[in-house]
Design a protein around this motif. Structure first.
Motif, PDB file in Angstrom:
ATOM      1  N   PHE A   1      38.036  41.716  36.829  1.00  0.00           N
ATOM      2  CA  PHE A   1      39.637  41.381  36.421  1.00  0.00           C
ATOM      3  C   PHE A   1      39.800  40.259  35.229  1.00  0.00           C
ATOM      4  CE2 PHE A   1      43.239  38.675  37.119  1.00  0.00           C
ATOM      5  CZ  PHE A   1      44.500  39.942  38.102  1.00  0.00           C
ATOM      6  N   GLU A   2      39.430  39.334  35.743  1.00  0.00           N
ATOM      7  CA  GLU A   2      39.466  38.759  34.016  1.00  0.00           C
ATOM      8  C   GLU A   2      38.416  39.415  33.119  1.00  0.00           C
ATOM      9  OE1 GLU A   2      41.287  36.061  34.073  1.00  0.00           O
ATOM     10  OE2 GLU A   2      40.246  34.661  35.461  1.00  0.00           O
ATOM     11  N   ASP A   3      38.036  40.538  33.035  1.00  0.00           N
ATOM     12  CA  ASP A   3      37.954  41.311  31.135  1.00  0.00           C
ATOM     13  C   ASP A   3      38.593  42.496  31.558  1.00  0.00           C
ATOM     14  OD1 ASP A   3      34.884  40.407  31.189  1.00  0.00           O
ATOM     15  OD2 ASP A   3      34.047  41.419  32.362  1.00  0.00           O
ATOM     16  N   ARG A   4      39.398  42.701  32.566  1.00  0.00           N
ATOM     17  CA  ARG A   4      41.061  43.755  32.067  1.00  0.00           C
ATOM     18  C   ARG A   4      41.720  42.659  31.965  1.00  0.00           C
ATOM     19  NH1 ARG A   4      42.580  47.422  31.136  1.00  0.00           N
ATOM     20  NH2 ARG A   4      42.754  49.601  32.257  1.00  0.00           N
ATOM     21  N   VAL A   5      42.065  41.704  31.862  1.00  0.00           N
ATOM     22  CA  VAL A   5      43.191  41.097  32.165  1.00  0.00           C
ATOM     23  C   VAL A   5      42.872  40.497  30.478  1.00  0.00           C
ATOM     24  CG1 VAL A   5      43.866  38.682  31.962  1.00  0.00           C
ATOM     25  CG2 VAL A   5      43.583  39.707  34.110  1.00  0.00           C
ATOM     26  N   ILE A   6      41.749  40.040  29.434  1.00  0.00           N
ATOM     27  CA  ILE A   6      41.387  40.101  28.427  1.00  0.00           C
ATOM     28  C   ILE A   6      42.298  40.609  27.602  1.00  0.00           C
ATOM     29  CG2 ILE A   6      40.034  39.163  26.830  1.00  0.00           C
ATOM     30  CD1 ILE A   6      38.855  37.616  28.391  1.00  0.00           C
TER      31      ILE A   6
ATOM     32  N   TYR B   1      38.735  32.847  34.218  1.00  0.00           N
ATOM     33  CA  TYR B   1      38.247  31.832  35.040  1.00  0.00           C
ATOM     34  C   TYR B   1      36.632  32.797  34.625  1.00  0.00           C
ATOM     35  CZ  TYR B   1      36.816  29.220  39.167  1.00  0.00           C
ATOM     36  OH  TYR B   1      36.397  28.373  40.484  1.00  0.00           O
ATOM     37  N   SER B   2      35.995  33.200  33.700  1.00  0.00           N
ATOM     38  CA  SER B   2      34.508  33.472  33.973  1.00  0.00           C
ATOM     39  C   SER B   2      33.977  33.191  33.330  1.00  0.00           C
ATOM     40  CB  SER B   2      34.912  34.597  32.000  1.00  0.00           C
ATOM     41  OG  SER B   2      35.962  35.962  32.864  1.00  0.00           O
TER      42      SER B   2
ATOM     43  N   HIS C   1      45.916  25.227  36.463  1.00  0.00           N
ATOM     44  CA  HIS C   1      46.476  27.114  35.677  1.00  0.00           C
ATOM     45  C   HIS C   1      45.252  27.614  35.882  1.00  0.00           C
ATOM     46  CE1 HIS C   1      44.630  23.922  33.200  1.00  0.00           C
ATOM     47  NE2 HIS C   1      43.989  24.397  32.644  1.00  0.00           N
ATOM     48  N   ARG C   2      43.937  27.743  35.759  1.00  0.00           N
ATOM     49  CA  ARG C   2      43.287  28.363  35.778  1.00  0.00           C
ATOM     50  C   ARG C   2      42.847  29.110  36.829  1.00  0.00           C
ATOM     51  NH1 ARG C   2      41.046  28.974  31.259  1.00  0.00           N
ATOM     52  NH2 ARG C   2      40.485  26.739  30.888  1.00  0.00           N
ATOM     53  N   GLY C   3      43.788  29.637  37.800  1.00  0.00           N
ATOM     54  CA  GLY C   3      43.929  30.200  39.212  1.00  0.00           C
ATOM     55  C   GLY C   3      43.383  31.351  39.678  1.00  0.00           C
ATOM     56  N   HIS C   4      43.518  32.335  38.942  1.00  0.00           N
ATOM     57  CA  HIS C   4      42.978  34.325  38.669  1.00  0.00           C
ATOM     58  C   HIS C   4      41.846  33.756  40.437  1.00  0.00           C
ATOM     59  CE1 HIS C   4      44.538  35.236  35.437  1.00  0.00           C
ATOM     60  NE2 HIS C   4      45.511  35.046  36.034  1.00  0.00           N
TER      61      HIS C   4
ATOM     62  N   ALA D   1      36.032  50.628  40.387  1.00  0.00           N
ATOM     63  CA  ALA D   1      37.168  51.612  41.272  1.00  0.00           C
ATOM     64  C   ALA D   1      38.624  50.275  41.740  1.00  0.00           C
ATOM     65  CB  ALA D   1      36.376  52.196  41.992  1.00  0.00           C
ATOM     66  N   GLU D   2      38.206  49.366  42.366  1.00  0.00           N
ATOM     67  CA  GLU D   2      39.251  48.585  42.549  1.00  0.00           C
ATOM     68  C   GLU D   2      40.495  47.892  41.790  1.00  0.00           C
ATOM     69  OE1 GLU D   2      40.025  44.650  45.834  1.00  0.00           O
ATOM     70  OE2 GLU D   2      37.469  45.009  45.337  1.00  0.00           O
ATOM     71  N   ILE D   3      39.444  47.612  40.272  1.00  0.00           N
ATOM     72  CA  ILE D   3      39.834  47.278  39.294  1.00  0.00           C
ATOM     73  C   ILE D   3      41.135  48.245  38.815  1.00  0.00           C
ATOM     74  CG2 ILE D   3      39.965  46.137  37.257  1.00  0.00           C
ATOM     75  CD1 ILE D   3      39.244  43.721  39.702  1.00  0.00           C
ATOM     76  N   GLU D   4      40.448  49.095  38.283  1.00  0.00           N
ATOM     77  CA  GLU D   4      40.965  50.457  38.278  1.00  0.00           C
ATOM     78  C   GLU D   4      42.525  50.319  38.827  1.00  0.00           C
ATOM     79  OE1 GLU D   4      41.224  50.865  34.740  1.00  0.00           O
ATOM     80  OE2 GLU D   4      40.072  49.538  34.652  1.00  0.00           O
TER      81      GLU D   4
END
Length: 336
Positions: free
Chosen positions: A23-28, A43-44, A67-70, A297-300
Motif C-alpha cells: 500500500f505504501e509503495d503504491r502511495v509513493i 509506514y514502511s 499522522h503516520r497512520g496508514h 492484486a488487492e492493491i491494484e
C-alpha cells in the motif's frame, strides 16, 4: 518461531504486513505522479508494530492513531479501496475525501482516527477505556504514538490518568529513532519504556521489527487490561525506511547515516517473518509468493476503484461541517 502459533494465524500476520508495505509503495508512486495531492507519511519498515499489536486485539477493541497512520488502519481491518479513495480525495473514501491521509477513521472497525497533532490520540484512548470500564465492557483501547510524542504533556497526563483510574488501555510508543529529523537520544535521556515506572504501570521494550515479539507483548498487555489490572506501556524499537514524509527526498534532506538505514533494512520485518514461517514449517516459499500475489492484486483493485470513484461536488463543500446533537435541533450556527 513459537510452537503455539497456528499456521493460519502466522500467514495472516504476513499478509497484513505485506499489505501495508505494498500500500505504501503504491502511495509513493501516486504522490510522485500528482494523483495524491500534497504529501503523506509512510509506514514502511514499521509494519510489525501495527500488525503485532492489532493481532492481539478483538474486533470490539479500539485504536487511536497518528499522522503516520496508514499501517494502523490497515492492520485493524481497514479497506484498501476506501483508503486509496480518501487519499485521492474521492467521495467513496473513509471521510468522503474530506480528511485525507491524516484523518482516516472507521468507528465501526474500532479505528478512532488518525491525528495530525502529536500525542493527541492518548487522551482519546483513555476516554474510550473509561467508558469500557464504567460499562463493564470487556474491551481494550490502544494508543499508538511515536518517540517524538514522548515529551508531550498530553501523553504524560493521559498515562497518569490511566494509571490512577486503572483504565484498560495500552500505550504503544513506536520508537523509529527520529522525531522528523531529531534523534531521540538528543532530547531524551531515559529509554521511553522506563517512563512507565513513574506512573506505576508495567513498561516493556520489544524488538519492533519482530512481529511475533510485538504480538506476545501486546497479548500480555491486553490480557492485563481485560483483567482490570490497568494500563501497560510498550515501546517498540523500529525504523522507518523513508523520510518523515514524501517531500523529503525532493528537498534532498539528509540527516540519517546511510549505513544506519542499510543496517535496519537487513532486519526487514516482512522478510524475517517470511523466512521464519518457512523454516518453521508453517508454510512453503510458494505459499509466501501466493500471498504476495494476492496482496498485489488487492492493491491494484483498490487503486482502480478509487480512480473510478466520483470527485466531490463543490456545492457540497460545507456539508458535514456541523453535527446535530439531538433530533429536531438545528446545527450550530444555524438559526432555528
Amino acid at each position: 518461531m513459537s510452537n503455539i502459533m497456528p499456521a493460519p494465524f502466522a500467514r495472516k500476520l504476513y499478509y497484513h504486513m505485506a499489505r501495508i508495505r505494498r500500500f505504501e509503495d503504491r502511495v509513493i508512486t501516486l504522490v510522485d505522479d500528482n494523483e495524491i495531492a500534497g504529501v503523506t507519511h509512510e509506514y514502511s519498515g514499521q509494519e510489525a508494530v501495527a500488525v503485532g499489536i492489532c493481532g492481539a486485539l478483538a474486533a470490539a477493541d479500539i485504536i487511536t492513531s497518528t499522522h503516520r497512520g496508514h499501517g494502523h488502519t490497515l492492520a485493524k481491518g481497514g479497506d484498501v479501496g476506501k483508503m486509496f479513495a480518501e487519499l485521492l480525495g474521492r467521495t467513496t473514501g473513509y471521510n468522503q475525501g474530506r480528511g485525507g491521509s491524516m484523518h482516516i477513521a472507521d468507528i465501526g472497525l474500532g479505528i478512532f482516527g488518525a491525528n495530525g497533532i502529536v500525542g493527541a490520540g492518548t487522551p482519546i484512548a483513555c476516554g474510550a477505556a473509561h467508558k469500557f470500564k464504567a460499562a463493564r465492557e470487556n474491551r481494550v483501547a490502544v494508543s499508538f504514538f511515536g518517540d517524538g510524542a514522548i515529551n508531550q504533556g498530553v501523553v504524560h497526563e493521559a498515562m497518569n490518568l490511566a494509571a490512577i483510574w486503572q483504565l484498560p488501555v495500552v500505550f504503544v510508543c513506536e520508537n523509529n529513532q527520529y522525531a522528523i529529523s531529531t534523534p531521540l537520544k538528543q532530547v531524551t535521556i531515559l529509554e521511553p519504556y522506563l517512563r512507565a515506572q513513574s506512573y506505576g504501570m508495567p513498561g516493556v521494550s520489544v524488538d519492533g521489527m519482530d512481529v511475533e515479539a510485538v504480538y506476545h507483548a501486546a497479548l500480555t498487555a491486553t490480557e492485563r487490561a481485560r483483567s482490570d489490572k490497568g494500563p501497560t506501556f510498550i515501546e517498540c524499537q523500529t525504523y522507518r525506511y523513508f523520510g518523515h514524509y514524501t517531500g523529503e527526498r525532493h528537498m534532498k534532506m539528509s540527516y540519517r547515516p546511510q549505513d544506519e538505514l542499510e543496517s535496519w533494512k537487513l532486519r526487514d520485518p516482512i522478510k524475517i517473518w517470511a523466512a521464519r514461517m518457512v523454516e518453521g514449517g508453517l508454510c512453503t516459499q510458494q505459499d509466501v509468493e501466493a500471498i504476495d500475489a494476492e496482496v498485489d492484486a488487492e492493491i491494484e483493485r483498490g487503486v482502480e476503484s478509487a480512480r473510478s470513484s466520483p470527485q466531490p461536488n463543490p456545492a457540497e463543500a460545507l456539508d458535514c461541517m456541523y453535527a446535530v446533537s439531538y433530533p429536531n435541533t438545528p446545527a450550530w450556527g444555524v438559526e432555528p
